[in-house]
Scaffold this motif. Structure first.
Motif, PDB file in Angstrom:
ATOM      1  N   PRO A  45       0.834  -1.208   0.000  1.00 13.08           N
ATOM      2  CA  PRO A  45       0.000   0.000   0.000  1.00 13.08           C
ATOM      3  C   PRO A  45       0.872   1.264   0.000  1.00 13.08           C
ATOM      4  CG  PRO A  45       0.059  -0.981   2.197  1.00 13.08           C
ATOM      5  CD  PRO A  45       0.881  -1.865   1.316  1.00 13.08           C
ATOM      6  N   ILE A  46       1.371   1.628  -1.190  1.00 10.83           N
ATOM      7  CA  ILE A  46       2.347   2.724  -1.243  1.00 10.83           C
ATOM      8  C   ILE A  46       1.810   3.960  -1.949  1.00 10.83           C
ATOM      9  CG2 ILE A  46       4.465   1.386  -1.081  1.00 10.83           C
ATOM     10  CD1 ILE A  46       4.542   1.322  -4.140  1.00 10.83           C
ATOM     11  N   GLU A  47       0.507   3.971  -2.248  1.00 13.64           N
ATOM     12  CA  GLU A  47      -0.041   5.106  -2.987  1.00 13.64           C
ATOM     13  C   GLU A  47       0.199   6.416  -2.241  1.00 13.64           C
ATOM     14  OE1 GLU A  47      -3.842   3.981  -5.262  1.00 13.64           O
ATOM     15  OE2 GLU A  47      -4.071   6.063  -4.528  1.00 13.64           O
ATOM     16  N   GLY A  48       0.708   7.376  -2.936  1.00 18.68           N
ATOM     17  CA  GLY A  48       0.923   8.689  -2.333  1.00 18.68           C
ATOM     18  C   GLY A  48       2.183   8.803  -1.501  1.00 18.68           C
ATOM     19  N   LEU A  49       2.916   7.712  -1.323  1.00 21.49           N
ATOM     20  CA  LEU A  49       4.129   7.789  -0.498  1.00 21.49           C
ATOM     21  C   LEU A  49       5.318   8.274  -1.326  1.00 21.49           C
ATOM     22  CD1 LEU A  49       4.066   4.534   1.698  1.00 21.49           C
ATOM     23  CD2 LEU A  49       3.421   6.855   2.336  1.00 21.49           C
ATOM     24  N   ASN A  50       6.168   9.060  -0.691  1.00 23.72           N
ATOM     25  CA  ASN A  50       7.389   9.538  -1.358  1.00 23.72           C
ATOM     26  C   ASN A  50       8.365   8.403  -1.572  1.00 23.72           C
ATOM     27  OD1 ASN A  50       6.481  12.165  -1.259  1.00 23.72           O
ATOM     28  ND2 ASN A  50       7.438  12.536   0.754  1.00 23.72           N
ATOM     29  N   ASP A  57      16.567  10.324   5.621  1.00 23.71           N
ATOM     30  CA  ASP A  57      16.544  11.171   4.419  1.00 23.71           C
ATOM     31  C   ASP A  57      17.195  12.525   4.652  1.00 23.71           C
ATOM     32  OD1 ASP A  57      15.423   9.220   2.891  1.00 23.71           O
ATOM     33  OD2 ASP A  57      13.363   9.852   3.274  1.00 23.71           O
ATOM     34  N   ASN A  58      18.511  12.544   4.623  1.00 25.07           N
ATOM     35  CA  ASN A  58      19.250  13.798   4.741  1.00 25.07           C
ATOM     36  C   ASN A  58      19.701  14.259   3.364  1.00 25.07           C
ATOM     37  OD1 ASN A  58      19.186  14.288   7.453  1.00 25.07           O
ATOM     38  ND2 ASN A  58      21.040  13.122   7.896  1.00 25.07           N
ATOM     39  N   TYR A  59      19.479  15.512   3.075  1.00 22.81           N
ATOM     40  CA  TYR A  59      19.901  16.052   1.795  1.00 22.81           C
ATOM     41  C   TYR A  59      21.066  17.012   2.009  1.00 22.81           C
ATOM     42  CZ  TYR A  59      15.414  14.387   0.056  1.00 22.81           C
ATOM     43  OH  TYR A  59      14.354  13.605  -0.287  1.00 22.81           O
ATOM     44  N   ASN A  60      21.875  17.186   0.981  1.00 18.36           N
ATOM     45  CA  ASN A  60      22.888  18.238   0.937  1.00 18.36           C
ATOM     46  C   ASN A  60      23.720  18.374   2.212  1.00 18.36           C
ATOM     47  OD1 ASN A  60      21.965  18.803  -1.579  1.00 18.36           O
ATOM     48  ND2 ASN A  60      20.689  20.528  -0.944  1.00 18.36           N
TER      49      ASN A  60
ATOM     50  N   GLN B 380       9.621   3.566  -2.563  1.00 14.70           N
ATOM     51  CA  GLN B 380       8.358   3.946  -1.903  1.00 14.70           C
ATOM     52  C   GLN B 380       8.047   2.988  -0.762  1.00 14.70           C
ATOM     53  OE1 GLN B 380       6.097   4.273  -5.730  1.00 14.70           O
ATOM     54  NE2 GLN B 380       5.050   5.926  -4.641  1.00 14.70           N
ATOM     55  N   VAL B 381       8.296   1.699  -1.006  1.00 18.71           N
ATOM     56  CA  VAL B 381       8.077   0.722   0.070  1.00 18.71           C
ATOM     57  C   VAL B 381       8.997   1.041   1.250  1.00 18.71           C
ATOM     58  CG1 VAL B 381       8.214  -1.716   0.733  1.00 18.71           C
ATOM     59  CG2 VAL B 381       7.296  -1.107  -1.500  1.00 18.71           C
ATOM     60  N   ARG B 382      10.174   1.547   0.928  1.00 20.84           N
ATOM     61  CA  ARG B 382      11.101   1.922   2.007  1.00 20.84           C
ATOM     62  C   ARG B 382      10.461   2.967   2.919  1.00 20.84           C
ATOM     63  NH1 ARG B 382      17.647   2.744   1.450  1.00 20.84           N
ATOM     64  NH2 ARG B 382      17.967   2.333   3.639  1.00 20.84           N
ATOM     65  N   THR B 383       9.796   3.934   2.322  1.00 21.35           N
ATOM     66  CA  THR B 383       9.068   4.935   3.116  1.00 21.35           C
ATOM     67  C   THR B 383       7.989   4.267   3.957  1.00 21.35           C
ATOM     68  OG1 THR B 383       9.480   6.554   1.387  1.00 21.35           O
ATOM     69  CG2 THR B 383       7.751   7.095   2.968  1.00 21.35           C
ATOM     70  N   LEU B 384       7.283   3.311   3.353  1.00 17.55           N
ATOM     71  CA  LEU B 384       6.228   2.586   4.068  1.00 17.55           C
ATOM     72  C   LEU B 384       6.810   1.846   5.286  1.00 17.55           C
ATOM     73  CD1 LEU B 384       3.225   1.394   4.049  1.00 17.55           C
ATOM     74  CD2 LEU B 384       4.222  -0.550   2.827  1.00 17.55           C
ATOM     75  N   VAL B 385       7.933   1.168   5.073  1.00 15.68           N
ATOM     76  CA  VAL B 385       8.561   0.401   6.161  1.00 15.68           C
ATOM     77  C   VAL B 385       8.929   1.333   7.313  1.00 15.68           C
ATOM     78  CG1 VAL B 385      10.608  -0.974   6.786  1.00 15.68           C
ATOM     79  CG2 VAL B 385       9.430  -1.408   4.617  1.00 15.68           C
TER      80      VAL B 385
END
Lengths: 94, 489
Positions: A45-50, A57-60, B380-385
């Motif tokens: 169920p990944i709809e809408g997930l980044n 998630d560290n950037y720059n 995306q699954v990684r975000t879910l996890v």
């Protein structure tokens, strides 16, 4: 998921690997097995997930752009299969 | 007293009371290696000769006050994927068989700063790809509890060496369970720290967003001590995080009263061996008796996480291993006429079959036409996890699962079935996907006498809570007093 012989040879070429004729069926089977299993990601169920970029998630991440000299050139070059005059040696390209 | 049976904190106590000397410790380990290494085959490179020289030198400096580190002279073993200046770093691959790193990994610098003594480089699955150490290009390491069984992997050499008393402790690396699973198979303690707590500089990269270095030790106190040494921000690794330096031994309180423990039911279902499950259930009962608040919960991501793991890990591996081209270091084929031949033939001859399988899978999922279907979905699954774990940690302080669905299996039993080997990583990989800390500690043995491992998972950078939970249980059941590896043949 069906992987053709042509496809696996294309992928091997992209990865700069050579598969022997007799190895091809096994590599195809291994790839198909894992892809069939990996297809389960389509049910998540990944709809809408980044899309994540990593565990955290560290950037720059910046630091000062300073030159640091690596002193031990000799040790670096000693790992080269072939070297000449302080340079890596490869066959002629042009 | 057998010196090689002592933990590092016990060695330190005896050194402090002058009951033993640094040279005695190192000599005991060198003799133990001479005696047991032919059976266990844990090392790719042994450094016994230089270790003895170092011992004399360090002892002298400790005695005249030049060195004050309380770890001075303590031996250690290093997984052979961490760069050690002047000493071969092979990754158990023909590709790097003769590679001598011109620099030290950050963790090695830290070990050297304490004047610890490196006893050698430990065997592993080639480029850390595997779960049994059978994919080493050089040798198959045996499990000290039963020499016909695998030690687990990929840090199988590290776990076997600690279990067999060939080193008092060791460093391993964990991309999908490679510290925890071999620790579980060999009845020792293995900690994978939070992603970013330990610098990866000088660790030969497999999957950079998942790899993490950690301690493999005889007990939990040693684990906390070795973590103290290796943790810390490093400018040379942009993914290392600047968190406050802690003394992890202070977290060992021997008390879990009120600790909220979640038991994710997805990790206790089908596929988990019955004896493993029973041992875990008993351990969970112990926690209840010790005053912890235990509840069953759901973290419904186990299968997705496993699939995602193999997509992401192989994609990153295919990219990372692109550097092996036969030009600057590593194996170069003698068979070439042009530059492309060098690339292709060096890689084809230098990598083993499992490494090639993973490079091919990784190249496939990143290639045009499949990127969206696999790699992007996996991220995306990684975000879910991560979200599902976050949700669980709103309610619980730690989660407990088995480390592996089974105990150690026979050498040769799974090496011809890659998918079966991959599926057995189900309990450990989600922790790497989410970047969480996880520890494996022994919680009993099965009817064949093989150790069973329990995994404790914590919140990001909350190593203290999992170390204390592990320590409290360890003090209660005293696994090391009851069971010992027997080198069964």
């Amino acid at each position: 998921m069906e992987v053709s012989e042509e496809e696996i040879l294309h992928i091997a070429n992209l990865a700069r690997l050579k598969l022997k004729k007799e190895e091809i069926p096994e590599y195809i089977k291994n790839l198909q097995d894992i892809l069939n299993f990996a297809n389960v990601v389509n049910e998540a169920p990944i709809e809408g997930l980044n899309t994540a970029i990593g565990a955290i998630d560290n950037y720059n991440i910046f630091r000062k752009d300073e030159v640091k000299i690596f002193e031990d050139n000799k040790a670096l070059l000693e790992n080269a299969p072939e070297q000449e005059d302080n340079m890596f040696k490869i066959p002629k390209v042009i | 007293m057998d010196i090689t049976e002592l933990t590092v904190h016990e060695l330190q106590e005896k050194l402090e009371k002058k009951e033993i000397s640094i040279t005695e410790i190192v000599k005991a380990y060198v003799n133990r290696i001479i005696e047991k290494e032919p059976d266990v085959k844990a090392f790719v490179t042994t450094l016994t000769e230089t270790a003895l020289e170092q011992a004399t030198e360090i002892e002298k400096k400790v005695n005249n006050g030049e060195i004050t580190s309380k770890y001075a002279g303590i031996p250690i073993g290093i997984k052979d994927n961490m760069c050690t200046k002047g000493i071969k770093t092979t990754c158990s691959s023909k590709m790097l068989e003769n590679f001598i790193a011109p620099y030290d990994a950050t963790v090695i610098e830290k070990i050297n700063n304490e004047n610890m003594i490196n006893l050698g480089k430990l065997n592993m699955d080639e480029f850390a790809m595997g779960a049994s150490t059978e994919y080493s290009a050089f040798k198959k390491t045996a499990n000290p509890w039963d020499l016909n069984k695998v030690p687990g992997g990929s840090s199988g050499g590290s776990a076997a060496a600690v279990a067999a008393g060939l080193v008092p402790w060791a460093l391993g690396s964990d991309t999908g369970g490679s510290i925890r699973q071999p620790a579980s198979f060999c009845g020792v303690v293995g900690l994978k720290p939070t992603y970013g707590l330990v610098s990866r500089y000088g660790l030969v990269a497999f999957a950079s967003s998942l790899d993490q270095i950690g301690p493999i030790t005889k007990d939990v106190r040693d684990s906390a001590m070795l973590l103290n040494i290796i943790a810390g921000h490093d400018e040379k690794d942009t993914t290392s995080i600047n968190v406050e330096k802690k003394d992890y031994t202070k977290a060992l309180k021997n008390d879990v009263k009120g600790l909220k423990i979640g038991i994710p039911k997805e990790y206790f279902g089908e596929g988990i061996n019955l004896e493993v499950k029973q041992a875990l259930e008993q351990a969970i009962e112990e926690y209840k008796k010790m005053g912890a608040i235990v509840e069953e919960c759901s973290v419904p991501i186990a299968e997705y996480a496993l699939a995602t793991y193999y997509i992401i890990a192989c994609a990153e591996a295919s990219s990372n291993l692109g550097r092996f081209d036969g030009i600057r270091y590593g194996y170069r084929t003698p068979n070439y006429e042009n530059l492309k031949d060098i690339f292709v033939n060096s890689r084809t001859e230098g990598f083993g079959a499992e490494v090639k399988r993973r490079i091919i899978l990784g190249t496939y999922v990143l290639s045009s036409g499949y990127y969206d279907a696999y790699y992007k979905k996996a991220q995306q699954v990684r975000t879910l996890v991560k979200k599902e774990f976050d949700k669980a940690f709103e309610k619980y302080d730690i989660l407990i699962t088995p480390t592996s669905p089974t105990v150690a299996f026979n050498i040769g039993q799974r090496s011809n079935n890659p998918l079966e080997m991959y599926l057995a990583d189900i309990c450990t990989v989600s922790v790497n996907i989410a970047g969480l800390p996880g520890i494996s500690i022994p919680c009993g043995v099965d009817s064949q006498g093989m150790p069973i491992g329990m995994q404790i998972i914590g919140k990001h950078f909350d190593e203290e809570t999992i170390l204390n939970a592990a320590y409290t249980y360890e003090q209660k059941i005293k696994f090391r007093d009851k069971y010992k590896p027997e080198f069964k043949n």
